[in-house]
Design an enzyme around this catalytic site. Structure first.
Site, PDB file in Angstrom:
ATOM      1  N   ALA A  69       0.925  -1.219   0.057  1.00 21.86           N
ATOM      2  CA  ALA A  69      -0.065  -0.010   0.022  1.00 21.86           C
ATOM      3  C   ALA A  69       0.813   1.091   0.022  1.00 21.86           C
ATOM      4  O   ALA A  69       2.083   1.237   0.425  1.00 21.86           O
ATOM      5  CB  ALA A  69      -0.925   0.034   1.190  1.00 21.86           C
ATOM      6  N   GLY A 112       0.516  -5.033   0.938  1.00 25.49           N
ATOM      7  CA  GLY A 112      -0.677  -5.069   0.071  1.00 25.49           C
ATOM      8  C   GLY A 112      -0.564  -5.612  -1.313  1.00 25.49           C
ATOM      9  O   GLY A 112      -1.694  -6.310  -1.789  1.00 25.49           O
ATOM     10  N   GLU A 115      -0.638  -9.128  -0.573  1.00 26.95           N
ATOM     11  CA  GLU A 115      -2.323  -9.711  -0.305  1.00 26.95           C
ATOM     12  C   GLU A 115      -3.032  -9.637  -1.614  1.00 26.95           C
ATOM     13  O   GLU A 115      -3.791 -10.366  -1.615  1.00 26.95           O
ATOM     14  CB  GLU A 115      -2.755  -8.673   0.892  1.00 26.95           C
ATOM     15  CG  GLU A 115      -1.585  -9.023   1.954  1.00 26.95           C
ATOM     16  CD  GLU A 115      -2.085  -7.820   2.986  1.00 26.95           C
ATOM     17  OE1 GLU A 115      -1.889  -6.618   2.761  1.00 26.95           O
ATOM     18  OE2 GLU A 115      -2.350  -8.075   4.412  1.00 26.95           O
ATOM     19  N   GLU A 135       5.078  -5.301   6.821  1.00 31.80           N
ATOM     20  CA  GLU A 135       4.272  -3.977   7.579  1.00 31.80           C
ATOM     21  C   GLU A 135       4.966  -4.159   9.072  1.00 31.80           C
ATOM     22  O   GLU A 135       4.982  -3.058   9.581  1.00 31.80           O
ATOM     23  CB  GLU A 135       2.779  -4.743   7.786  1.00 31.80           C
ATOM     24  CG  GLU A 135       2.182  -4.467   6.485  1.00 31.80           C
ATOM     25  CD  GLU A 135       1.939  -5.685   5.586  1.00 31.80           C
ATOM     26  OE1 GLU A 135       2.880  -6.567   5.936  1.00 31.80           O
ATOM     27  OE2 GLU A 135       1.161  -5.796   4.715  1.00 31.80           O
TER      28      GLU A 135
HETATM   29  N1  CO8 Z   1       4.663   3.019  -0.649  1.00 26.02           N
HETATM   30  C1  CO8 Z   1       4.702   4.351  -1.534  1.00 26.02           C
HETATM   31  N2  CO8 Z   1       5.970   4.438  -2.209  1.00 26.02           N
HETATM   32  C2  CO8 Z   1       6.752   3.518  -2.401  1.00 26.02           C
HETATM   33  C3  CO8 Z   1       6.385   2.156  -1.879  1.00 26.02           C
HETATM   34  C4  CO8 Z   1       5.467   2.062  -0.955  1.00 26.02           C
HETATM   35  N3  CO8 Z   1       4.968   0.989  -0.579  1.00 26.02           N
HETATM   36  N4  CO8 Z   1       7.526   1.258  -2.250  1.00 26.02           N
HETATM   37  C5  CO8 Z   1       8.216   1.949  -3.270  1.00 26.02           C
HETATM   38  N5  CO8 Z   1       7.822   3.343  -3.167  1.00 26.02           N
HETATM   39  C6  CO8 Z   1       8.594   4.413  -3.777  1.00 26.02           C
HETATM   40  C7  CO8 Z   1       9.886   4.812  -3.099  1.00 26.02           C
HETATM   41  O1  CO8 Z   1       9.301   5.831  -2.053  1.00 26.02           O
HETATM   42  C8  CO8 Z   1      10.615   5.418  -4.051  1.00 26.02           C
HETATM   43  O2  CO8 Z   1       9.990   6.833  -4.303  1.00 26.02           O
HETATM   44  P1  CO8 Z   1      10.965   8.136  -4.654  1.00 26.02           P
HETATM   45  O3  CO8 Z   1      11.902   7.769  -5.805  1.00 26.02           O
HETATM   46  O4  CO8 Z   1       9.846   9.157  -4.909  1.00 26.02           O
HETATM   47  O5  CO8 Z   1      11.730   8.182  -3.345  1.00 26.02           O
HETATM   48  C9  CO8 Z   1      10.370   4.574  -5.387  1.00 26.02           C
HETATM   49  O6  CO8 Z   1       8.953   3.767  -5.032  1.00 26.02           O
HETATM   50  C10 CO8 Z   1      11.351   3.565  -5.570  1.00 26.02           C
HETATM   51  O7  CO8 Z   1      11.584   2.790  -4.658  1.00 26.02           O
HETATM   52  P2  CO8 Z   1      13.063   2.621  -3.812  1.00 26.02           P
HETATM   53  O8  CO8 Z   1      13.845   3.726  -4.148  1.00 26.02           O
HETATM   54  O9  CO8 Z   1      12.893   2.293  -2.404  1.00 26.02           O
HETATM   55  O10 CO8 Z   1      13.535   1.377  -4.791  1.00 26.02           O
HETATM   56  P3  CO8 Z   1      14.460   0.333  -4.025  1.00 26.02           P
HETATM   57  O11 CO8 Z   1      14.647  -0.536  -5.341  1.00 26.02           O
HETATM   58  O12 CO8 Z   1      15.691   0.840  -3.501  1.00 26.02           O
HETATM   59  O13 CO8 Z   1      13.654  -0.659  -3.056  1.00 26.02           O
HETATM   60  C11 CO8 Z   1      11.513  -1.626  -2.435  1.00 26.02           C
HETATM   61  C12 CO8 Z   1      12.320  -1.302  -3.456  1.00 26.02           C
HETATM   62  C13 CO8 Z   1      12.506  -2.904  -1.459  1.00 26.02           C
HETATM   63  C14 CO8 Z   1      10.368  -2.113  -2.833  1.00 26.02           C
HETATM   64  C15 CO8 Z   1      11.447  -0.764  -1.380  1.00 26.02           C
HETATM   65  O14 CO8 Z   1      10.977   0.557  -2.084  1.00 26.02           O
HETATM   66  C16 CO8 Z   1      10.427  -0.844  -0.255  1.00 26.02           C
HETATM   67  O15 CO8 Z   1      10.824  -1.253   0.867  1.00 26.02           O
HETATM   68  N6  CO8 Z   1       9.069  -0.448  -0.252  1.00 26.02           N
HETATM   69  C17 CO8 Z   1       8.302  -0.516   0.840  1.00 26.02           C
HETATM   70  C18 CO8 Z   1       7.510  -1.982   0.890  1.00 26.02           C
HETATM   71  C19 CO8 Z   1       6.602  -1.979   2.131  1.00 26.02           C
HETATM   72  O16 CO8 Z   1       6.988  -1.759   3.175  1.00 26.02           O
HETATM   73  N7  CO8 Z   1       5.496  -2.214   1.676  1.00 26.02           N
HETATM   74  C20 CO8 Z   1       4.437  -2.593   2.892  1.00 26.02           C
HETATM   75  C21 CO8 Z   1       3.590  -1.347   2.942  1.00 26.02           C
HETATM   76  S1  CO8 Z   1       2.111  -1.203   3.995  1.00 26.02           S
HETATM   77  C22 CO8 Z   1       0.991  -2.062   3.501  1.00 26.02           C
HETATM   78  O17 CO8 Z   1       1.003  -2.625   2.339  1.00 26.02           O
HETATM   79  C23 CO8 Z   1      -0.296  -2.413   4.190  1.00 26.02           C
HETATM   80  C24 CO8 Z   1      -1.413  -2.741   3.318  1.00 26.02           C
HETATM   81  C25 CO8 Z   1      -2.469  -3.079   4.286  1.00 26.02           C
HETATM   82  C26 CO8 Z   1      -3.653  -1.773   4.089  1.00 26.02           C
HETATM   83  C27 CO8 Z   1      -4.817  -2.164   4.822  1.00 26.02           C
HETATM   84  C28 CO8 Z   1      -5.927  -1.116   4.533  1.00 26.02           C
HETATM   85  C29 CO8 Z   1      -7.255  -1.578   5.181  1.00 26.02           C
END
Ligand code: CO8
Length: 261
Positions: A69, A112, A115, A135
């Site tokens: 998400a 997400g 999921e 998460e």
């Molecule tokens: N949300 C927002 N932006 C994101 C996300 C995300 N989940 N993942 C990546 N991005 C963005 C980064 O911020 C970055 O943007 P910017 O260039 O503007 O800084 C761009 O995408 C590229 O990402 P990275 O530079 O981080 O790329 P890497 O190759 O270094 O890393 C990863 C890739 C490993 C995927 C890393 O981006 C990461 O760890 N992302 C987050 C993963 C995460 O924690 N996901 C879980 C999120 S929480 C969730 O999903 C809960 C869902 C439940 C909702 C329930 C509602 C009822």
């Protein structure tokens, strides 16, 4: 077509009897925001309403199916907004489709994103796929079924380790664990998913809907309840002309000509 509405976060396409939804937020690794979940649900529902579409492929990019998400959108959310505001409420519609949905996952399927893939009927993974529920690292827990579907898919031990530590799982481990149906080379993923979807879409529509529904009951209920459901569905299959066509074709040694409408 029914999917002619312009979309901001996904691309919607179709080939023959297969609908294709491609997540498209390259600037955010396909992170799911409110718009994206609404658009996926609307596109999937429009395909589901059509009897000339027999299967749906849901995919992302080479780098990411969806990295979770959108953390930037969620950062300032209050508990009240999340609950009363019905965050991602449309996700439930994706879980209720009659049409089979294949998730074709390359790169990250996290939070997400994992999921969403698990909410599909099955997952085909590229060898680059990475699954995880990270998460816990953000001070939260899965919210779209991760703590429920992952243990059912891969068992308690692996699911607990993943949800509690936030570690990711590569494609081979995911296949060994039963999270994905098959692993294919990254550059063959979408073609393979399309072929698999075409195979499903060529079958009898009532038989496919019914088989999907029965599999869902297996996932959600007890064995006794599931067996009763299957027995009734099996009997009902003999009310459709595709049953007699399918069996007659076998006896006549030819391909069946299912009605498809
Ligand atoms: N949300 C927002 N932006 C994101 C996300 C995300 N989940 N993942 C990546 N991005 C963005 C980064 O911020 C970055 O943007 P910017 O260039 O503007 O800084 C761009 O995408 C590229 O990402 P990275 O530079 O981080 O790329 P890497 O190759 O270094 O890393 C990863 C890739 C490993 C995927 C890393 O981006 C990461 O760890 N992302 C987050 C993963 C995460 O924690 N996901 C879980 C999120 S929480 C969730 O999903 C809960 C869902 C439940 C909702 C329930 C509602 C009822």
């Amino acid at each position: 077509t029914a999917n002619a509405e312009p979309t901001e976060t996904i691309r919607v396409d179709e080939r023959g009897r297969v609908g294709i939804i491609t997540l498209h937020r390259p600037e955010a690794m396909n992170a799911l925001n409110r718009t994206m979940v609404r658009e996926i649900a609307a596109a999937a529902r429009a395909f589901d309403d059509r009897d000339d579409i027999g299967a749906i492929v849901l995919t992302g990019s080479e780098r990411a199916f969806a990295a979770g998400a959108d953390i930037k959108e969620m950062a300032d959310l209050s508990a009240r907004d999340a609950y009363v505001g019905g965050l991602f409420a449309e996700f439930a519609e994706i879980e209720r489709l009659r049409t089979p949905v294949i998730a074709a996952v390359a790169g990250y399927a996290l939070g997400g994103g994992c999921e969403l893939a698990m909410a599909c009927d099955f997952i085909l993974a590229a060898d680059t796929a990475q699954f995880g529920q990270p998460e816990i690292k953000l001070g939260i827990l899965p919210g779209l079924g991760g703590s429920q579907r992952l243990p059912r898919a891969i068992g308690k031990a692996k699911a607990a380790e993943m949800v509690l530590t936030g570690r990711t799982m590569g494609a081979d481990e995911a296949e060994r664990s039963g999270l994905v149906a098959r692993v294919v080379a990254a550059d063959a993923l979408v073609d393979d998913a399309m072929r698999t979807a075409e195979t499903i879409a060529a079958k009898s529509l009532p038989a496919v809907y019914s088989a999907k529904e029965s599999l869902q009951v297996a996932w959600e209920s007890t064995l006794a309840e599931g067996l009763r459901f299957e027995r009734r569905s099996f009997a009902a299959a003999f009310a459709h002309e595709d049953q007699s066509e399918g069996m007659r074709a076998f006896v006549d040694k030819r391909d069946p000509d299912f009605r498809h409408r």
